[in-house]
Design a protein around this motif. Structure first.
Motif, PDB file in Angstrom:
ATOM      1  N   ALA A 373       0.830  -1.205   0.000  1.00 51.77           N
ATOM      2  CA  ALA A 373       0.000   0.000   0.000  1.00 51.77           C
ATOM      3  C   ALA A 373       0.866   1.257   0.000  1.00 51.77           C
ATOM      4  N   LYS A 374       1.876   1.292   0.849  1.00 53.73           N
ATOM      5  CA  LYS A 374       2.729   2.482   0.897  1.00 53.73           C
ATOM      6  C   LYS A 374       3.421   2.695  -0.440  1.00 53.73           C
ATOM      7  N   ARG A 375       3.816   1.610  -1.070  1.00 53.08           N
ATOM      8  CA  ARG A 375       4.496   1.749  -2.357  1.00 53.08           C
ATOM      9  C   ARG A 375       3.537   2.263  -3.432  1.00 53.08           C
ATOM     10  N   MET A 376       2.300   1.844  -3.346  1.00 50.79           N
ATOM     11  CA  MET A 376       1.319   2.327  -4.333  1.00 50.79           C
ATOM     12  C   MET A 376       1.158   3.840  -4.243  1.00 50.79           C
ATOM     13  N   LEU A 377       1.318   4.377  -3.049  1.00 48.00           N
ATOM     14  CA  LEU A 377       1.267   5.837  -2.909  1.00 48.00           C
ATOM     15  C   LEU A 377       2.301   6.498  -3.813  1.00 48.00           C
ATOM     16  N   ASP A 378       3.449   5.853  -3.914  1.00 41.70           N
ATOM     17  CA  ASP A 378       4.495   6.422  -4.769  1.00 41.70           C
ATOM     18  C   ASP A 378       4.106   6.421  -6.241  1.00 41.70           C
ATOM     19  N   HIS A 382      -4.198   6.107  -4.564  1.00 42.79           N
ATOM     20  CA  HIS A 382      -4.454   5.700  -3.191  1.00 42.79           C
ATOM     21  C   HIS A 382      -4.524   4.180  -3.173  1.00 42.79           C
ATOM     22  N   PRO A 383      -3.953   3.549  -2.153  1.00 44.74           N
ATOM     23  CA  PRO A 383      -3.992   2.082  -2.100  1.00 44.74           C
ATOM     24  C   PRO A 383      -5.344   1.568  -1.613  1.00 44.74           C
TER      25      PRO A 383
ATOM     26  N   GLN B 104      -4.195   6.332   5.754  1.00 39.42           N
ATOM     27  CA  GLN B 104      -2.878   6.398   5.108  1.00 39.42           C
ATOM     28  C   GLN B 104      -2.330   7.794   5.408  1.00 39.42           C
ATOM     29  N   PRO B 105      -1.718   7.963   6.544  1.00 35.28           N
ATOM     30  CA  PRO B 105      -1.367   9.321   6.990  1.00 35.28           C
ATOM     31  C   PRO B 105      -0.399  10.043   6.057  1.00 35.28           C
ATOM     32  N   THR B 310      -0.742  11.550  12.769  1.00 36.27           N
ATOM     33  CA  THR B 310      -1.351  10.249  12.469  1.00 36.27           C
ATOM     34  C   THR B 310      -2.497   9.982  13.443  1.00 36.27           C
ATOM     35  N   LEU B 311      -3.477   9.223  12.983  1.00 35.65           N
ATOM     36  CA  LEU B 311      -4.458   8.696  13.926  1.00 35.65           C
ATOM     37  C   LEU B 311      -3.701   7.814  14.895  1.00 35.65           C
ATOM     38  N   THR B 312      -4.088   7.858  16.149  1.00 41.39           N
ATOM     39  CA  THR B 312      -3.314   7.085  17.107  1.00 41.39           C
ATOM     40  C   THR B 312      -4.226   6.413  18.120  1.00 41.39           C
TER      41      THR B 312
END
Lengths: 457, 442, 442, 457
Positions: A373-378, A382-383, B104-105, B310-312
């Motif tokens: 998911a984080k990589r898709m942000l790149d 949106h993932p 996704q912060p 971030t949500l925490t």
């Protein structure tokens, strides 16, 4: 990109000393940020630039239904007179009540329900309301039932809402095909069963084909069938919860009817019920008699679930959206939502263990789904929702919605596939092209700093 | 784009694209993708005709035009304060309005920061250490406060004491929040609009989980013995929950200084008269951190060691903790919280305090003016007031309410011979008109 | 923020900041920075009281409420077509609305691309090769077309021929644009609402610089001999300027195909009834590229060899060429052009053509309906019509106009016994109401 | 960042064949982009992200006055009924006419003028109108004058507007101190002089201290004095054009009164005149008689300069802005505009050859000013106007406006100073942090491609 906190720009402390009240009734001072309007405009413009919305690009969050929010519904909600005071008399607000009544009727028809309340201010509030209605029904009928059955793949709110209403929650494991295990359900129901909560298609996007048998089992045990409307957007015009045997349901207007999510609300969670449950709905209901609209207290009402009349302006957007689409548009919405999900699935190199799915599917990342998911942000999208439902290993729960073009789906597929092909390091250090790098959420939770007053760096 | 009736105007597919996509999937038709047994299939119609955007705007305007054009002097928890244009323009930016909860912060820093700023302003206004990102409204916030009291380890007892005079909506919602518990709700008496502290002292015992009081009260009176209530609650190990609103907070006694453990209420900022749509405030002591319902934004660091939001503490939440969550709330009122923060920042401390002071003087001026009229006595309570006050009437209050409506004014009739009237800057210009109308009907 | 009277609410300076800044500059006071001789100093007051944002909104609403609430069936160059909400929301984004002319293209690619797209749509609609980024309105575009004709090397002559029937505003503005030249303006006759082509042929000679015709005409008739006019102009070496609008362009004969050299007009897209604010279209042949007035966006490359947009051919413009510029225009209607492009793209070809077809059928339907009423004859001209048409009346048209106003409808009275009526989708729903009112006053 | 052209997304060609008109009156087909509303929303959102506005950051374009555009003025202009049809009768639009009349009055007071027309749709249109008024005045008085004198540092529109009105333009060189050379003016005026056009403070920010002598010279020769209102924002409440001897002036509402520039309009350029010139104003003027507002044709009107009633909605924003500020706010606006310019100047390491300046100053870059500007883009601010006026070598014409905070001015100063300190290569390759790299404008002009139809790459 970095934007200072408002308090770091300019803050003024005002001493409350010459107020029109005696000193012992007032506070001593207040300190708040005090930027000029131009500064505020830049502040919030910059913050918006650090935020991803549906108009920023594809947003395939499974189960969240991030579709385009038509602009004209905003203008409708901003019409002069759209938002009056909720304590205005019925006689002086016939137009507003008529609109509320029309919306009740629209929703009842769409869900195959008899009556609808517009009061719950969100989907989870709708669940709570629906369960309270079921509870009141059982109590009125002398049924002493203390269990609610919830499939383990259900939304977390189902569990929480049932618990909030005072029920024991019985978690029902899935069958191998990802659907309700009918035998397990049969074993689970009893005289204690107040209701089964179910979403259909379920969170894997699968239609519960045994729904009639499921309904028979639950009803046979004297329980009620609750429909979680989170996935209703897959079925519009093809099957209605009421026709499947559900007794009570909520509608997620920001999912099915495209009201904006607003970064976490306001939403609205109208609840529909079959005729037998109508007397238990919250008060007031809007009813029409001889062309006049009245606020009526249902005979066995559960009372109120919102201090006023619910999130009316959100409901007004819902009305406008439904009116814009009509039968043909609503029906096409589900067709295109399902088409898009299936097309996207056909274009990605991931295993999708369960099918045939409808408006969403759950792919398995085969590595850390959060990293994917984080990589898709790149890759500028949106993932999907990650790591849920747990029945799929490293789940990527994906719902593109009907609003995406083929080109946007291809863009999404490329992001999925690039992330699949990228090396571990690229994934673990992702994202690198966003306003912030990877955020250590565990650390933030260990040392909670929840206000600027708590910052001393 | 302009036509209706051929499908969804918000689905972009041409026929050719649909065909190509079906081909890529390998099915014949859209319908073939639906795995729905024939016998539950819906073959009817909703009977909803599609209309154009222009037609719907016109249609809804016609409906709204059927509402009488009244000047509302209504309050009792829902207040019409003027919201500056800037708030609409900036909050309507699609990056805010059409975004999701900030899971996704890295691509939600903007909204997270705005919510963090909202929390911080509420911390300043309440003097408490923690504020969440919002509840639905003051009523649900009160309900959540009560469930917090019941599950907090430091608190025993199951009785929840609420004021005799309380908005119906708040009481009714509280009842539902406690329907799944073994708690009981009891009302304590009031004296001349404020809490009867002697009676409250008598009612309080160690079996109380929570004492709720309001400032201002539902009738607009300013409570005079809050510290005493706080001490009483403290003595008996009960949680002291104070109901108020975002404007009153800037002027009246700071909740932390009177011993409040939880502050709830409607923000009264960011939205004007909105048919009930509001924003529930929720702030509390850090002792209750893990018991707080709703979303919390915290500060952390990103991989470059920069400050990041971030949500925490999400392990309190329903999506992780399911039936053991602190609340079932998921979607809240985040966008309204954003608006409220914008509104408060636009006002600044000076503007907010000034607005609150006007709430006192406008109510005082209007009450004085009405008190001169034969047949009414205002205010009915010998208290200081904030925004609103009650009026004792010689005639039937219900009749007078209806007749005032005919004169173009909406007020509350709350008892046989009690009206309630609320004044803010948005209707203060019509104080004289209202008084003239009251003269007619008194 | 909320108070008035202490200075500009849009200047952020606290007293302390002002003092610090004065200190940094090294002067004692703000006033010391003004280098103005005492004897011209103004020591009076404007007598303008500052008001709050809320007060001004209220005040202006009260003014506007003084306007009668009429349904306008008015046209003659200014048309009320429905503008989709999307246009407002996106055009109002501050990056567009509060930006400047694109002199730094590297940070203005967005607006430049949008204007380039606007130009391209106008190229498609007109069939001509070049469109600029906008003129003020149709009238100024006509004026600029005439000055172009006078300075174009390929064109001789100084006579400018315009239709006998022409909106006063267009004629009057054209006269002013030609006030600094030796050109003369002559009107050619019309026959039954359209150009009298025989008379025009007689009037035309090699001393003509430009022939102007409109389609639809100011009376809403659709011109039937445009190619012939184009040929006549061409024969005599005159420029053929065609006046039209953005909606009509999508349906009526393509200007390039009838020999038009310049197309001007009001866009009729992107803004509805706006008190006169509009958007002047200007398109022409590439032969006249260096003679074009106004801004042009072109495509180039940036340092990475990516496609990039930029204002181009600025050596035509006043800020470079000063008194030898092709026009004095600087600020134009760029934001309206952005809106018009959004509107056209939202409609798409299908929607735009459909809208244009409705302009024909709605006018026809209304004329047919009115023609059944005793005392009026509609349309007065035996022509096809677009949006609007004239009505011959037995009674005084001025009286009827006034009486129709009392009935709630605004129409034009253009002659002793001629009304003019314009119908678009925004008032088509009230055709029957208008007809009923005409029956009352006819 | 790159966004495809609309035509590259989806385009549809529609054949016009079954229209309600005979075929010979219709075209054959139309092709236009046909994106869905969601696609359009993303398209324009992305384009906006590639554009810098006042809310993006400091925007110190000299002579352009890029100040904050208050949001509420937008809402005022969007009020229902704000924009009616311009052909509505006076009797049925008394409220709108009253507002126009109030605005005429406000502007007349602010400029020290007798009468004001709101008709010109932009500043340059205002200049043209003012010159036409002057011309009509001279003609009515039998004066045969064919020259307009314009200082060489004046805005280009002055020259072009005078030329458009048919005048010979006489360019007046500056004196050594950057102001009007009074001797040269004395030499230039004659019986041919119709008017002198002047802005004050001039484009160097300098107040023309000899204005009374200048007025005497021009008036003495029988000419009129035209005030270019571009810099009026420096003088509000301190000196009025009418008091300085000007006979006719235009107001730039987007400069002085904060209406948005809109990327190049719509603007409005009201024109004010002294009593003698009032009979020549465009038609109609709004006049009040016994509380009723009428459209009146001035006796010797020049006719019309706009097809309808000018850019009314822009004028309405102007009214709202002036009403918000009032005397105290208008006066403070100039104070802070001048303060900000002087503060910024004190913080930058550039030579500023001419002073004392007011709301703007012209620094000398001492290297290619265009390069400096491009490099400033990399530091996150918008650069000043470059290479003009030519009296300063490699000019950086800088106007921060009153809306900037000290912090924003410091940010600007850092950008100025960094750009001064950076090496040649950094400057020549700048910008590198923007949506597009340096654009070769000369090349674009050599090979003009002005529509997507002209692209074949």
């Amino acid at each position: 990109s970095y934007e200072p906190l408002l308090a770091e720009k300019r803050s003024t402390e005002v001493t409350v000393d010459e107020s029109p009240l005696p000193d012992d009734l007032t506070r001593e001072s207040v300190e708040l940020p005090d930027p000029s309007e131009p500064e505020l405009a830049r502040h919030y413009t910059r913050l918006s630039q650090m935020n991803y919305g549906v108009e920023s690009g594809p947003f395939p969050l499974g189960s969240c239904t991030m579709k385009y929010n038509p602009k004209f519904t905003e203008d409708v909600a901003a019409l002069p007179g759209a938002g009056t005071h909720p304590a205005r008399s019925a006689a002086s607000t016939q137009g507003t009540l008529e609109l509320r009544h029309h919306l009740q009727t629209y929703l009842a028809r769409i869900g195959g329900m008899h009556s609808v309340t517009l009061q719950p201010p969100a989907g989870a509030a709708g669940e709570f309301t629906g369960i309270l209605v079921a509870k009141a029904y059982h109590e009125e009928h002398g049924n002493d039932r203390n269990e609610i059955i919830v499939p383990e793949s259900a939304h977390g709110t189902n569990f929480a809402s049932a618990a909030l209403a005072g029920y024991e929650v019985v978690s029902l494991p899935s069958a191998e095909d990802g659907r309700v295990d009918v035998d397990a359900l049969e074993a689970a129901v009893s005289d204690d069963t107040a209701a089964l909560m179910l979403t259909n298609p379920n969170t894997l996007g699968l239609f519960e084909r045994d729904i009639e048998e499921i309904a028979e089992i639950v009803h046979g045990a004297g329980g009620l069938l609750y429909y979680d409307g989170a996935n209703l957007n897959a079925l519009l015009g093809r099957v209605r919860p009421g026709d499947m045997g559900f007794d009570v349901m909520h509608y997620n207007v920001h999912k099915t009817f495209a009201t904006p999510h607003g970064g976490g609300g306001p939403g609205a969670g109208p609840v529909g019920v079959v005729e037998e449950l109508a007397p238990y709905l919250p008060s007031p209901q809007i009813e029409e008699r001889d062309g006049e609209y009245e606020r009526v207290e249902p005979e066995h009402t559960i009372g109120k679930v919102h201090g006023f009349a619910g999130n009316w302006l959100v409901l007004l957007k819902t009305y406008a959206y439904i009116a814009r689409l009509g039968d043909s548009g609503l029906t096409d919405t589900s067709a295109k939502a399902v088409l898009n999900a299936n097309y996207l699935a056909s274009q990605i190199e991931y295993e999708i263990p369960f099918s045939p799915f409808h408006h969403e599917f759950v792919a398995s990342a085969d590595r850390d789904a959060a990293d994917v998911a984080k990589r898709m942000l790149d890759y500028g999208v949106h993932p999907p929702t990650t790591k849920w439902p747990e029945i799929v290993d490293e789940a990527l729960m994906t719902e593109p919605t009907e609003a995406e073009t083929q080109a946007a789906l291809d863009q999404l597929a490329r992001a999925f596939n690039h992330a699949a092909d990228d090396g571990d390091e690229a994934l673990e250090t992702a994202p690198e092209r966003t306003a912030a790098g990877r955020i250590d959420q565990a650390d933030a939770a260990r040392n909670p700093r929840l206000s600027w007053q708590a910052l001393d760096d | 784009m302009s036509d209706t009736g051929r499908g969804s105007p918000f689905a972009p597919h041409t026929d050719a694209e649909t065909a190509a996509m079906l081909d890529a999937i390998g099915v014949e038709s859209q319908e073939a993708l639906f795995d729905i047994p024939e016998d539950v299939r819906f073959d009817g119609e909703f009977g909803i005709a599609p209309r154009s955007e222009r037609e719907i705007r016109h249609e809804i305007q016609l409906h709204l035009d059927r509402d009488d054009d009244l000047t509302a002097f209504l309050g009792r928890g829902h207040y019409d304060h003027y919201v500056p244009s800037m708030v609409d323009h900036l909050a309507d930016r699609s990056e805010f309005l059409s975004s999701y909860t900030q899971y996704q912060p890295e691509v939600a820093q903007g909204f997270l920061q705005a919510l963090f700023e909202y929390q911080s302003m509420l911390v300043e206004l309440t003097g408490l250490e923690i504020a969440n990102c919002s509840m639905y409204d003051g009523a649900s916030a009160l309900g959540e406060a009560a469930t917090l009291a019941l599950r907090a380890r430091s608190i025993d007892g199951t009785r929840v004491l609420i004021p005799e005079l309380l908005a119906d909506g708040r009481r009714a919602v509280l009842e539902n929040y406690l329907a799944g518990t073994d708690a009981t709700i009891e009302r304590y008496p009031m004296a001349d609009g404020n809490a009867d502290r002697d009676a409250l002292a008598d009612a309080l015992d160690d079996d109380c989980a929570m004492v709720y009081a309001e400032n201002p009260t539902v009738r607009g009176t300013i409570e005079e013995g809050l510290s005493e209530i706080g001490e009483l609650a403290d003595e008996h190990g009960a949680l002291f929950c104070l109901g108020t609103d975002g404007v009153a907070l800037s002027l009246l006694e700071k909740p932390a200084s009177v011993g409040a453990d939880v502050v709830v209420g409607d923000a009264a900022l960011g939205l004007g008269a909105s048919g009930g749509l509001g924003l529930g405030l929720f702030a509390t002591h850090e002792d209750f951190l893990r018991q707080v319902p709703g979303r919390l934004v915290g500060v952390g660091e990103d991989s470059d060691e920069n400050r990041a939001y971030t949500l925490t503490l999400q392990t309190r939440e329903q999506h992780i903790r399911r039936e053991r969550a602190t609340s079932n709330i998921c979607t809240n009122q985040a966008w309204v919280a954003l608006r409220a923060a914008m509104h408060a920042a636009w006002l600044g401390a000076d503007g907010l305090v000034g607005l609150a002071e006007d709430c006192v003087t406008n109510a005082r001026d209007l009450a004085d003016r009405l008190d001169d009229i034969d047949g009414v006595e205002a205010p009915a309570h010998d208290r200081h007031h904030f925004r609103e006050f009650t009026v004792r009437t010689d005639r039937s209050a219900a009749d007078m309410r209806e007749e005032l409506e005919d004169e173009g004014f909406a007020v509350h009739a709350i008892d046989d011979q009690l009206l309630q009237i609320c004044v803010t800057e948005t209707n203060a210009g019509q104080i004289e008109d209202l008084a003239a109308a009251v003269e007619v009907v008194a």
